[in-house]
Design a protein around this motif. Structure first.
Motif, PDB file in Angstrom:
ATOM      1  N   PHE A 369      20.247  48.577  38.168  1.00  0.00           N
ATOM      2  CA  PHE A 369      20.808  47.557  39.058  1.00  0.00           C
ATOM      3  C   PHE A 369      21.946  46.802  38.357  1.00  0.00           C
ATOM      4  N   ILE A 370      21.744  46.450  37.098  1.00  0.00           N
ATOM      5  CA  ILE A 370      22.777  45.726  36.347  1.00  0.00           C
ATOM      6  C   ILE A 370      24.025  46.581  36.197  1.00  0.00           C
ATOM      7  N   LEU A 371      23.855  47.848  35.877  1.00  0.00           N
ATOM      8  CA  LEU A 371      25.010  48.731  35.719  1.00  0.00           C
ATOM      9  C   LEU A 371      25.744  48.912  37.046  1.00  0.00           C
ATOM     10  N   ASN A 372      25.004  49.064  38.124  1.00  0.00           N
ATOM     11  CA  ASN A 372      25.643  49.214  39.437  1.00  0.00           C
ATOM     12  C   ASN A 372      26.391  47.953  39.854  1.00  0.00           C
ATOM     13  N   ILE A 373      25.849  46.786  39.510  1.00  0.00           N
ATOM     14  CA  ILE A 373      26.532  45.527  39.813  1.00  0.00           C
ATOM     15  C   ILE A 373      27.882  45.486  39.103  1.00  0.00           C
ATOM     16  N   LEU A 374      27.918  45.902  37.850  1.00  0.00           N
ATOM     17  CA  LEU A 374      29.182  45.887  37.104  1.00  0.00           C
ATOM     18  C   LEU A 374      30.201  46.838  37.712  1.00  0.00           C
ATOM     19  N   ILE A 375      29.767  48.013  38.112  1.00  0.00           N
ATOM     20  CA  ILE A 375      30.690  48.964  38.745  1.00  0.00           C
ATOM     21  C   ILE A 375      31.209  48.396  40.059  1.00  0.00           C
ATOM     22  N   ALA A 376      30.326  47.788  40.837  1.00  0.00           N
ATOM     23  CA  ALA A 376      30.749  47.185  42.109  1.00  0.00           C
ATOM     24  C   ALA A 376      31.739  46.051  41.875  1.00  0.00           C
ATOM     25  N   GLU A 377      31.527  45.296  40.833  1.00  0.00           N
ATOM     26  CA  GLU A 377      32.437  44.192  40.533  1.00  0.00           C
ATOM     27  C   GLU A 377      33.829  44.716  40.175  1.00  0.00           C
ATOM     28  N   ILE A 378      33.874  45.795  39.395  1.00  0.00           N
ATOM     29  CA  ILE A 378      35.168  46.396  39.051  1.00  0.00           C
ATOM     30  C   ILE A 378      35.854  46.919  40.310  1.00  0.00           C
ATOM     31  N   PHE A 379      35.096  47.536  41.182  1.00  0.00           N
ATOM     32  CA  PHE A 379      35.660  48.058  42.423  1.00  0.00           C
ATOM     33  C   PHE A 379      36.227  46.934  43.293  1.00  0.00           C
ATOM     34  N   LEU A 380      35.463  45.868  43.463  1.00  0.00           N
ATOM     35  CA  LEU A 380      35.919  44.753  44.294  1.00  0.00           C
ATOM     36  C   LEU A 380      37.147  44.074  43.702  1.00  0.00           C
ATOM     37  N   GLN A 381      37.199  44.057  42.402  1.00  0.00           N
ATOM     38  CA  GLN A 381      38.327  43.427  41.749  1.00  0.00           C
ATOM     39  C   GLN A 381      39.614  44.240  41.924  1.00  0.00           C
ATOM     40  N   TYR A 382      39.462  45.548  41.985  1.00  0.00           N
ATOM     41  CA  TYR A 382      40.612  46.443  42.002  1.00  0.00           C
ATOM     42  C   TYR A 382      40.922  46.992  43.388  1.00  0.00           C
ATOM     43  N   SER A 383      40.038  46.751  44.365  1.00  0.00           N
ATOM     44  CA  SER A 383      40.142  47.440  45.657  1.00  0.00           C
ATOM     45  C   SER A 383      41.425  47.107  46.410  1.00  0.00           C
ATOM     46  N   GLU A 384      41.948  45.895  46.242  1.00  0.00           N
ATOM     47  CA  GLU A 384      43.142  45.536  47.005  1.00  0.00           C
ATOM     48  C   GLU A 384      44.396  46.238  46.492  1.00  0.00           C
ATOM     49  N   TRP A 385      44.326  46.863  45.312  1.00  0.00           N
ATOM     50  CA  TRP A 385      45.489  47.559  44.763  1.00  0.00           C
ATOM     51  C   TRP A 385      45.434  49.057  45.027  1.00  0.00           C
TER      52      TRP A 385
END
Length: 878
Positions: A369-385
């Motif tokens: 769960f912790i690892l998936n949260i980090l991946i999701a955070e990276i995705f959300l941070q970069y998704s607008e680009w």
């Protein structure tokens, strides 16, 4: 025959000669030296040379437990024997702990010598050196010249990073991580070379799979370095500090060149490093899925890799939003689009979500769960680009929804703690998602977010993160117009707004920082609420729930104070400012606020700030005039002044008396009344209210304040009605007598001056009323005359509270007339009523001479003295 042969042989032996005679020796006896032996014994006297012992040479020097000086210990650090080198480092640690001044004196020499052991062939020696630097040397030298320390260390650290031995290389990164911990700017000075070395060691595909424990510290050091880069990442720590005026200061920023070109070498290295990190993470996936349990070392390495990718992506986005040419323009920008975007989309995000293939334990699930949260955070941070495929976006949205609802973690306490700690990193991205996703996902995410907000504890960091996200969705911006009932977000906004007052009461005064966040959000809502809209009307309705935040009245009439009176001043200021933005304030809200103002423990500053804000709200039409004046009358009539004894009037020391505060409050109220518009209208509203309060016999200080309040709106001739003058005359006669009775006379000139000054303060509003209405003066004199003959009849209690004894009452009455006669204006007015004054004198004289009056000699003497004093007044009247 045989016997004869033996006997003959023995006889022959005795006759022969003997060459060597055999000597028999006894055991234990020392042999005598031979006659021709040489004596080799040497005898000599000892030669004593003074001041030549080793101990005497070290007298007065700092030594370790084994008696070695710092110089000797430093020399032994280069010894060929491993044990000697290790013991020397331990001896240096012992010496510096016993003699800290030695480190201050010889710190640069020590660093110059110890840095040689960074590349030591023995692991124990390197680890001993690391602990020595970490626990003793670096903490003691933190305030010294950092640049010189770093320059002394870095050449040897870089040399160790290229060592042939893999263990030495890994340890070199650990040493550099230690340097960065104590001297963060050192990374910005060597960023390009450090990132290159990290890339080189991480390209060794087998090293991190075979010995993950050794590489764990290397990943941790990389995370620390990349976290020093300026980034655009929003986290909960920023949310918590937004309202306290604090911010995150990255150590990198003060040291980098001001021009964007200074970032170019770092950008290039990070572009090369990110694919390597993604590759490292990919190598772990088959290994992890083949395990029954996710071991701690594998989890830590994967966690550090994701954090490193997160920081790197955050730095790229920071550069893009700051407008750095080297990040989004020209060939560098093209490289960014073609390499990093491709790596993240095709190789990194496609691994999401990381799911276990075995029957895993609770701890295992939490780690995924912790690892998936980090991946999701990276995705959300970069998704607008980027433009992620619909299938990929759907996977992330489903995970975010499940994460907010807590479906992924188990119901155990430890899993709930893990969930609460890590799910909050997703919350800052919710407002952006709500604006971008389709309507069905908009509703699902809002519902999940609202459930998260309602279920978490009031004082938790998760609640703070929810409040920060709510502010973006509640307060209108350029991107989000003022919401109305037709807006999809409106339903959830109403739920959030109604929950804020309840949250304030739950927080009470135990969590002032969280309370301050809620109050700040309420203030923002009031400032940005659109007039005449459903949103503004909903905001106005929360004042009913907020009344308990200030105070509430229990069944027995007892006041129950809310958290407001116990909060720090800055939180009180926020809540007071928020009162202004209600389009109207009703009587219930004003009553709860007034109760707080009457609390003795409330700071005077807060009291006057409330009056200032409420009066501004009245001027803008948010409070009705009758309610506003009722609020003022409540303050002046119920404010408890201590001590109750009005003399001596100690006002400078607030611990002894709050009379000075009450006088300032009276002045502030009178000033506000003078600004309320038509004086005659204000006076009509005040007249009956104040008279009703006066006839209830309040304490003298409160009565004086209300009289001043009435006078401030009166004019000459007086606006008082005939009925009011009649009622007021009965009250004022007793009020004046009580004031003089409570201020004893004294022969001391200084005390007498203070007494007269105190009397004048309480008499002044009466003097104004007498000047404006002569009829009132006449009625007061007549009532005084009627009070002389009364002893303690029930009638006198309607006018007098303190001067119940007849002789004291008469004496106070005469003193009152004397004080009135000393005033130039009142002297002329009293002269007009000589008949009433003489009548008072006659009543006193007849009472004194009456034999039927039940008085002792002392009382008769007091009355006679009062009679004589009053004669001085009547004698000068025309």
């Amino acid at each position: 025959m045989a016997r004869s042969k033996a006997a003959s042989s023995k006889k022959q032996q005795k006759q022969r000669g003997v060459d060597f005679k055999k000597i028999k020796r006894k055991l234990g006896r020392k042999l005598k030296p031979s006659k021709n032996a040489t004596n080799t014994e040497i005898k000599s006297k000892a030669i004593v040379l003074p001041e030549q012992s080793v101990a005497s040479e070290k007298a007065g020097l700092a030594v370790s437990k084994k008696g070695l000086t710092l110089k000797e210990l430093l020399q032994q650090t280069s010894h060929h024997n491993v044990k000697v080198r290790k013991d020397a480092l331990l001896g240096i640690k012992d010496l510096f702990q016993r003699y800290p001044a030695e480190l201050k004196l010889h710190r640069y020499v020590v660093i110059e010598k110890l840095r040689e052991r960074i590349s030591d062939d023995d692991k124990v020696v390197r680890e001993t050196l690391y602990q020595l630097l970490k626990s003793v040397i670096f903490p003691a030298c933190k305030e010294d010249n950092q640049g010189q320390f770093v320059s002394l260390m870095m050449a040897y650290i870089f040399n160790a990073m290229t060592h042939l031995a893999f263990d030495v290389r890994l340890m070199a990164f650990k040493f550099f991580d230690l340097v960065v911990q104590y001297y963060p700017p050192s990374f910005s000075l060597y960023a390009e070379k450090i990132l290159q070395n990290y890339e080189d060691i991480l390209r060794k595909n087998q090293c991190y799979l075979q010995d993950k424990g050794k590489l764990k510290s290397t990943f941790a050091g990389l995370v620390r370095c990349l976290s020093l880069l300026p980034c655009n990442k929003r986290n909960i720590e920023t949310c918590e500090k937004t309202f306290s005026g604090q911010g995150i200061l990255h150590a990198f920023e003060p040291d980098v060149p001001t021009e964007s070109a200074g970032f170019s070498p770092i950008i290039k290295k990070l572009k090369d490093l990110v694919p390597v990190l993604v590759n490292c993470f990919q190598e772990f996936i088959p290994l992890v899925h083949s395990m029954l349990l996710l071991d701690t070392q594998s989890f830590d390495c994967m966690h550090y890799i994701l954090q490193s990718i997160d920081h790197a992506v955050g730095f790229f986005i920071y550069g893009i939003r700051k407008g750095k040419p080297s990040l989004h323009g020209g060939p560098d920008g093209a490289i960014w689009d073609q390499t990093i975007s491709s790596v993240l989309l095709k190789r990194f995000f496609n691994m999401f979500p990381l799911n276990a293939t075995h029957n895993l334990s609770e701890k295992f699930d939490d780690r995924f769960f912790i690892l998936n949260i980090l991946i999701a955070e990276i995705f959300l941070q970069y998704s607008e680009w980027i433009y992620p495929p619909a299938v990929l976006l759907e996977k992330f949205l489903e995970f975010i929804e499940d994460a907010l609802l807590g479906k992924i973690c188990s119901d155990t306490r430890s899993s709930k703690a893990v969930w609460g700690k890590h799910v909050l990193s997703l919350l800052p991205f919710i407002p952006k998602l709500i604006r971008q996703v389709a309507s069905d996902w908009k509703f699902r995410l809002l519902q999940a977010f609202t459930m998260t907000f309602e279920d978490c504890s009031p004082e938790s960091s998760l609640k703070l993160a929810c409040l920060s996200a709510m502010e973006e969705m509640l307060v209108p911006t350029d991107e989000m117009v003022c919401p109305d009932a037709s807006y999809p977000l409106f339903e959830h906004q109403i739920i959030w707004i109604r929950a804020l007052p309840v949250l304030l009461i739950l927080l009470d005064d135990k969590h002032p920082s969280s309370t301050q966040v809620v109050l700040h959000l309420l203030l923002r809502l009031g400032q940005r609420a659109c007039m005449n809209s459903s949103f503004a009307r909903e905001y106005d309705n929360i004042q009913y729930s907020l009344s308990k935040f200030y105070s509430s009245c229990q069944e027995g009439g007892e006041i129950c104070y809310g958290p407001f009176v116990r909060l720090p001043r800055d939180s009180q200021e926020l809540s007071i400012c928020g009162l202004y933005y209600f389009s109207y304030l009703d009587q219930l809200s004003l009553k709860s606020i007034a109760s707080c103002c009457l609390r003795p423990e409330l700071e005077p500053f807060v009291l006057f700030r409330i009056i200032e804000v409420l009066h501004s709200s009245f001027n803008d039409g948010h409070i009705q005039i009758a309610d506003h004046m009722s609020f003022f009358v409540t303050l002046l009539s119920r404010f408890k002044v201590f001590p109750e004894n009005i003399y001596p009037a100690v006002e400078n020391d607030v611990k002894i008396s709050n009379r000075g505060t009450f006088k300032s409050l009276t002045n502030a109220v009178c000033s506000c009344l003078s600004q309320m518009g038509d004086d005659s209208l204000v006076f009509q509203i005040l007249e009956k209210v104040i008279l009703d309060q006066l006839l209830s016999q309040p304490p003298l200080d409160n009565a004086c304040a209300m009289l001043r309040m009435l006078v401030s709106q009166d004019s000459k001739p007086s606006r008082l009605s005939e009925q009011s003058i009649s009622a007021l005359s009965k009250y004022l006669s007793g009020y004046l007598i009580d004031v003089v009775h409570c201020i004893p006379e004294d022969d001391d000139d200084t005390t007498e001056s203070a007494r007269i000054q105190t009397c004048c303060y309480y008499f002044l509003p009466c003097f104004f009323l007498f000047d404006r209405s002569h009829k009132l003066v006449k009625l007061v004199l007549m009532v005084m005359g009627s009070l002389i003959t009364e002893s303690t009849a029930p009638l006198s209690q309607n006018y007098i509270q303190y001067a119940m004894d007849r002789s004291n009452r008469i004496n106070a009455m005469v003193s009152t007339l004397l004080l009135m006669h000393k005033d130039a204006k009142l002297q002329k007015i009293i002269s007009l009523f000589k008949v009433e004054t003489v009548h008072i004198l006659q009543i006193i004289h007849s009472l004194q001479s009456s034999e039927n009056a039940n008085m002792n000699i002392e009382e008769r003497h007091k009355i006679q003295c009062a009679c004589d004093r009053l004669k001085t007044i009547t004698g000068v009247m025309q």
